[in-house]
Design an enzyme around this catalytic site. Sequence first.
Site, PDB file in Angstrom:
ATOM      1  N   HIS A   1      65.446  43.875  65.925  1.00 43.01           N
ATOM      2  CA  HIS A   1      66.309  42.686  65.886  1.00 43.01           C
ATOM      3  C   HIS A   1      67.161  42.699  64.622  1.00 43.01           C
ATOM      4  O   HIS A   1      66.685  43.081  63.557  1.00 43.01           O
ATOM      5  CB  HIS A   1      65.468  41.411  65.939  1.00 43.01           C
ATOM      6  CG  HIS A   1      65.044  41.073  67.340  1.00 43.01           C
ATOM      7  ND1 HIS A   1      63.972  40.258  67.600  1.00 43.01           N
ATOM      8  CD2 HIS A   1      65.550  41.445  68.538  1.00 43.01           C
ATOM      9  CE1 HIS A   1      63.832  40.145  68.914  1.00 43.01           C
ATOM     10  NE2 HIS A   1      64.769  40.860  69.502  1.00 43.01           N
TER      11      HIS A   1
ATOM     12  N   HIS B   1      55.967  41.647  69.871  1.00 39.15           N
ATOM     13  CA  HIS B   1      57.262  40.933  69.856  1.00 39.15           C
ATOM     14  C   HIS B   1      58.391  41.529  70.718  1.00 39.15           C
ATOM     15  O   HIS B   1      58.888  40.868  71.621  1.00 39.15           O
ATOM     16  CB  HIS B   1      57.687  40.785  68.406  1.00 39.15           C
ATOM     17  CG  HIS B   1      58.965  40.063  68.188  1.00 39.15           C
ATOM     18  ND1 HIS B   1      59.102  38.728  68.476  1.00 39.15           N
ATOM     19  CD2 HIS B   1      60.155  40.487  67.715  1.00 39.15           C
ATOM     20  CE1 HIS B   1      60.330  38.363  68.178  1.00 39.15           C
ATOM     21  NE2 HIS B   1      60.985  39.403  67.716  1.00 39.15           N
TER      22      HIS B   1
ATOM     23  N   HIS C   1      61.134  45.859  63.280  1.00 41.19           N
ATOM     24  CA  HIS C   1      61.612  45.998  64.659  1.00 41.19           C
ATOM     25  C   HIS C   1      63.136  45.928  64.691  1.00 41.19           C
ATOM     26  O   HIS C   1      63.775  45.716  63.674  1.00 41.19           O
ATOM     27  CB  HIS C   1      60.976  44.956  65.578  1.00 41.19           C
ATOM     28  CG  HIS C   1      61.309  43.541  65.242  1.00 41.19           C
ATOM     29  ND1 HIS C   1      60.721  42.875  64.195  1.00 41.19           N
ATOM     30  CD2 HIS C   1      62.176  42.666  65.807  1.00 41.19           C
ATOM     31  CE1 HIS C   1      61.207  41.638  64.141  1.00 41.19           C
ATOM     32  NE2 HIS C   1      62.078  41.493  65.103  1.00 41.19           N
TER      33      HIS C   1
ATOM     34  N   GLU D   1      55.037  36.113  59.543  1.00 43.69           N
ATOM     35  CA  GLU D   1      56.132  35.249  59.980  1.00 43.69           C
ATOM     36  C   GLU D   1      55.514  33.914  60.388  1.00 43.69           C
ATOM     37  O   GLU D   1      54.317  33.825  60.672  1.00 43.69           O
ATOM     38  CB  GLU D   1      56.855  35.881  61.170  1.00 43.69           C
ATOM     39  CG  GLU D   1      55.968  36.021  62.404  1.00 43.69           C
ATOM     40  CD  GLU D   1      56.629  35.513  63.670  1.00 43.69           C
ATOM     41  OE1 GLU D   1      57.375  34.519  63.581  1.00 43.69           O
ATOM     42  OE2 GLU D   1      56.382  36.093  64.737  1.00 43.69           O
TER      43      GLU D   1
ATOM     44  N   HIS E   1      59.850  33.786  57.120  1.00 45.89           N
ATOM     45  CA  HIS E   1      60.454  33.709  58.440  1.00 45.89           C
ATOM     46  C   HIS E   1      60.038  32.423  59.153  1.00 45.89           C
ATOM     47  O   HIS E   1      59.426  32.452  60.215  1.00 45.89           O
ATOM     48  CB  HIS E   1      60.026  34.953  59.258  1.00 45.89           C
ATOM     49  CG  HIS E   1      60.932  35.252  60.427  1.00 45.89           C
ATOM     50  ND1 HIS E   1      60.845  34.558  61.597  1.00 45.89           N
ATOM     51  CD2 HIS E   1      61.897  36.173  60.584  1.00 45.89           C
ATOM     52  CE1 HIS E   1      61.747  35.047  62.448  1.00 45.89           C
ATOM     53  NE2 HIS E   1      62.392  36.024  61.846  1.00 45.89           N
TER      54      HIS E   1
ATOM     55  N   ASP F   1      68.175  40.462  62.675  1.00 44.48           N
ATOM     56  CA  ASP F   1      67.753  39.716  61.494  1.00 44.48           C
ATOM     57  C   ASP F   1      66.652  40.467  60.729  1.00 44.48           C
ATOM     58  O   ASP F   1      66.129  39.983  59.742  1.00 44.48           O
ATOM     59  CB  ASP F   1      67.329  38.278  61.843  1.00 44.48           C
ATOM     60  CG  ASP F   1      66.209  38.236  62.859  1.00 44.48           C
ATOM     61  OD1 ASP F   1      66.091  39.186  63.649  1.00 44.48           O
ATOM     62  OD2 ASP F   1      65.444  37.249  62.858  1.00 44.48           O
ATOM     63  N   HIS F   2      66.316  41.665  61.213  1.00 42.81           N
ATOM     64  CA  HIS F   2      65.348  42.497  60.498  1.00 42.81           C
ATOM     65  C   HIS F   2      65.910  43.851  60.083  1.00 42.81           C
ATOM     66  O   HIS F   2      65.348  44.520  59.238  1.00 42.81           O
ATOM     67  CB  HIS F   2      64.079  42.683  61.338  1.00 42.81           C
ATOM     68  CG  HIS F   2      63.315  41.409  61.502  1.00 42.81           C
ATOM     69  ND1 HIS F   2      62.208  41.103  60.756  1.00 42.81           N
ATOM     70  CD2 HIS F   2      63.536  40.328  62.301  1.00 42.81           C
ATOM     71  CE1 HIS F   2      61.760  39.903  61.094  1.00 42.81           C
ATOM     72  NE2 HIS F   2      62.558  39.404  62.034  1.00 42.81           N
TER      73      HIS F   2
ATOM     74  N   ASP G   1      57.881  40.296  63.109  1.00 44.49           N
ATOM     75  CA  ASP G   1      57.662  39.263  64.124  1.00 44.49           C
ATOM     76  C   ASP G   1      56.605  39.783  65.081  1.00 44.49           C
ATOM     77  O   ASP G   1      56.594  40.965  65.402  1.00 44.49           O
ATOM     78  CB  ASP G   1      58.952  38.983  64.881  1.00 44.49           C
ATOM     79  CG  ASP G   1      59.998  38.344  63.975  1.00 44.49           C
ATOM     80  OD1 ASP G   1      59.653  38.037  62.812  1.00 44.49           O
ATOM     81  OD2 ASP G   1      61.142  38.166  64.426  1.00 44.49           O
TER      82      ASP G   1
END
Lengths: 602, 650
Positions: free
Chosen positions: A70, A157, A68, A203, A413, A72-73, A178
């Site tokens: 975000h 998410h 996705h 996660e 995660h 952090d991904h 996530d």
Amino acid sequence: MTEIRAIPLGAGQDVGRSCILIEIGGKNIMLDCGMHMGYNDDRRFPDFSFIRKSGDLTPYLDCVIISHFHLDHCGALPYMTEMVGYNGPIYMTHPTKAVCPILLEDYRKLTVEKKGEQNFFTSEMIKKCMSKCVAVNLHQTIQVDSELRIKPYYAGHVLGAAMFHVEVKNQSLVYTGDYNMTPDRHLGAASIDKCRPDLLITESTYATTIRDSKRCRERDFLQKVHECVERDGKVLIPVFALGRAQELCILLETYWERMNLKVPIYFAVGLTEKANNYYKMFITWTNQKIKQTFLERNMFEFKHIRAFDRSFIENPGSMVVLATPGMLHSGLSLQIFKKWAPFEKNMVIMPGYCVQGTVGFKILSGQRKLDIDGHPLEVKMSVQYMSFSAHADAKGIMQLIGMCEPKNVMLVHGEGGKMQFLKAKIEREYGTSCYMPANGEMAIIDTKTNMEANISIPLLKRTLAVGNTKNDIPEPKKCRTLHAAVVMNNNKLTIVDTDETVNNVLNKNLHHIQYSTCLPIPAKESAKSLFDLLTDVLQDVVVTHSADGTISVDDVDIHIEQEDESCKKAMISWQHEDEQLGSFVCKLIKQHCKSITNEEEN
Amino acid sequence: MKLYCLSGEPNKPCFILRFKGTSVMLDCTLDMCSTLNFLPLPVVPSPTNIETKPWIPTFTAARLEDEIKEVQDKLYVNSEPEFYLPELAMIDLSEIDVILISNLHNMLALPYITEYTSFTGKILATEPTVQMASMYMYEMIEYLRRMPKLNNATRWKQTKVQCNLPPPLRDAIEPLKWRKLYNRHDVQSCLSKVSNVSYNESQNIFGTLKVTAASSGFRIGSCNWLIETHQEKISYISGSSTLITHPKSLDSESIKRSDVLILSTLSHAPNESHPDTMMGEFCVIAAQTIKSGGNVLVPCYPSGVTYDLIECLSNHFDNIGQSTIPFYFISPVAHNSLSYSNIFAEWLSGKKQNRVYMPEAPFPHAKLTKTGRLKTFKSIEDGFQLEMKNPCVVFTGHPSLRFGDVVHFIEMWGQSQINTMLITVPDFPYLDAIAPFQPLAMKVAHRPIDTGVTLEQADKMIIESQAANVITTESCLSPENPLHSDVPITKYKRGDVISVPIKRQFELIGVDSEIANNIHLREILPGTVMGFVSGHLVTQDNKHILRRFPSQKATIKKRKLEMTNKESVCPIGQLNVPDFTHELKKLGITDIKVEHKGDSETVLVHLNEDDAIIRVEPNSTFVICQGSERVRSKIREALLYCLETVGCNR
């Protein structure tokens, strides 16, 4: 190759910088390519030198999958493709592909223009990187190459978040990214088939939390906001531009309308309209209710929520402001926070998880005297934490495991300590092994895979017919013994009838050997009691009792013969191939008769 | 494999495929040409320009004057329009396991099946197909609902009456089977039974078949279906287009390496009318009409090519400085159709898809609506009269010209020669469609736009698919228009049952890794590698697995799990009895009597002391003993020693 190897380059016993390397069936796959919000040095990106000391990664990776948008991904993606070097395929869903470049550009601006960093990826690099991304649709099976297949599932998410099922020959894994197991105001709940992967990489952000019902949390949140604005306070809600922000807007919008409130709500997100446009365009990715009502009214057109201007910070009176970024680590939300923090009547509501090192993390862990860029700041405003972050909680994670029935689970995660707890729970409740490698640590997961072969259809039909008398229902769950010849055809095993093959290949006939053993049995024993004994002991074998009194245990036949009043005999017959089962049945009946005779004597 | 052809019309496919014990229905299209036999239904019960005369038959006493009306020397049925269904009586519909829908047109008969038959299976279609089809259904229902209630004409259908009627009514096919349209409730209930699939999402049908939808480039969400086992592949080609318009383009890769190709739909249009040419002329004629102050009427469906028409025409008008001319899209579902088209980005062509990343709506009609250049109305009574400005372009339905707002516009504009009706929908013979409105002063231009595959393209598809068998409709092909490939072609017509020779020899089986590792293959003869396998066959969800012999319950002490060497060999050939008795003696059995049974080849070996008897025949040996395992295992050892064996020697 009967094992899957997994090495987290990030997100191993940690939140942030998700990046997991997988070797499955001879293929190398990278799951996510995120950055860490808590660091400003080399540690913010995954350590790609792990794959190769230097140079292009293309020959070492078969594909990259992004779950996705975000950061952090996906935050390290342009760095990896353009600065380290990667030209292979990158897969992500359509909304992810749409939103990803915007967040990357935001992040780049923040780092380069505000913090003045050099040697960072450029706008041009983001564009180039995105051109390598292939957009995929939910449930669509993508054949990456002749052996590697991936299939995305809905993860909830954020808009466009997906879980990925990865399959190579007979081995498979699911990577969740996530996900959220409860539908929220704008997204549906994650869902997946019972695909029974060899490995589920999930996660575990909320590994130990079991959250109360979402309704309660929402009511709490609205109550707190309402109370604060009633007493003339200002409410700051740090959010990320896309995702939670839209959910909170829907929530506030409907509450304001119901309570007929006039206090202004501002949405201080550079991309307000753009962001909401994405939601309008990708409405098929939102939840059922929004989809159904979009024709009459688009939920993402807000009446009460207006755009924010910096000058409003000093405005008197109450207001509610949603501002980016979500962890108060920089930008507008931090700026507003600095102004409002010293006043008791104000309030900041943190609606999501904060990474270590951010201001958000500090105030949530109770710190009230801060030092921001060398300036001391005393926080007097009320600090509230509301978990709106759309991650699955412990219950949700267990639910997902139940849904897809993996043979092994791996946790990423999440925080190490919490993982430990969840790992124990999973191993206890599902009996599957659970792994939780730290960054750079390799988890080796043994998988047992069946080998694929062809079987001749007549042989198969004949075998399956064993034990099916005329009118009864076949017993599909029972096993039938199969003895057959195997030949190699075009490098594939083919299972064929032994007689026929021996005949054809060797030009000789098979020599059948049948064994029959006659056992005396006590007079009170009957076909029925033997049948009961056999069905009880041999639960996984087809045992039938036909009308003429014959008992069949798979291919082993038993006839009961009554010679005279006092003497009964059981005739047990089987073929050479069934020696094992035949001799076992013999022994079993012998023992049984003996114990009955012994009982009688005693 | 058997294929039941429930419809013979080339572009109204409906089949049932029986394969591997599974029954799959491929599409169920509604034939709407039957509606052309009916009188057009006026939108408002007002005096109409259509002059009807009751028709009095001479051959029968049956009272037909209410049922049949004469217009311009042609007869029409005065009743609510009816539709011709596929031949559903060919098969017990409760036996159907799954219905596969390829595009919105081919779904229009579905409510008849789900609501009025014993069918209880699964239905698969893409999400846009379901949404768009539901709009087509609701549109028709709404058009017919608005009409004044008419009496129900049935007398004319009686065979003895019908065969005496003048054509075309005389030639109407099986009017007794024609049905009235379903209602709103039927559609709702029907749609709730459909499961959505994505392109390339493989669905398992009872573990026996794998079905996959592959993009066909024809409409938003349209697909061809691939029906596969692990060895065979049947490709069902329905509405497909090799042109790049708004839908995601044709996935021609997917149909490669098929065993059977079912080719159900081909373009109606003659070769010379390429869609691009037609579209170009459409724009030019519309512009000319507007320029001379006339209005343009475009009878159309609520989606599909209509989007292209709006896009191309608005571009054309921009180019010639006519960008102020209003477009009106009048349909009960006009607004919904336009809104939905803009949220199906994943199902659109790459060019349209890229616009979403901006983010901008993929279709320009979003912008046209926003600027007010394109206005939608549910009907002419939905405030349209107040808004309307001349000259204008009106898009409205139904393209059969028998019901819907289009009837009103033909009546309103038909008497003036400055107006033009532009017929682009190729599904109806246009002269028949306009016949009851004659004489028309307005110009009628027929520019059929059919984006479907032409014969030429079909030839290419057949070659690419490498199919061994091709099945296609009889009426697609004519001596002047043959298919050129060398593949044997089976033609079908309504009611045919076609057997396709697919020889299935093998089924897939999973072999437990432990068993697989224990198969010892040896080259018995040069080039022939062989071995033996034993295990437990487990079948679950039609998937077969060969497992190792199961471990026993704790209560049972010992049942040897590993197979002994002796079991994994296969004895072959004949048993030499003297060798055998010799071997028995070596094992300590001494009381042996050999008895030859007359002149047959059967030999009995009696072991009296050990209570056993062995009967030896050329290809088999029977051992009967009285419960002593010791004796039996000795006999076994001797037998295996004497017989020639194949198998592994570990």
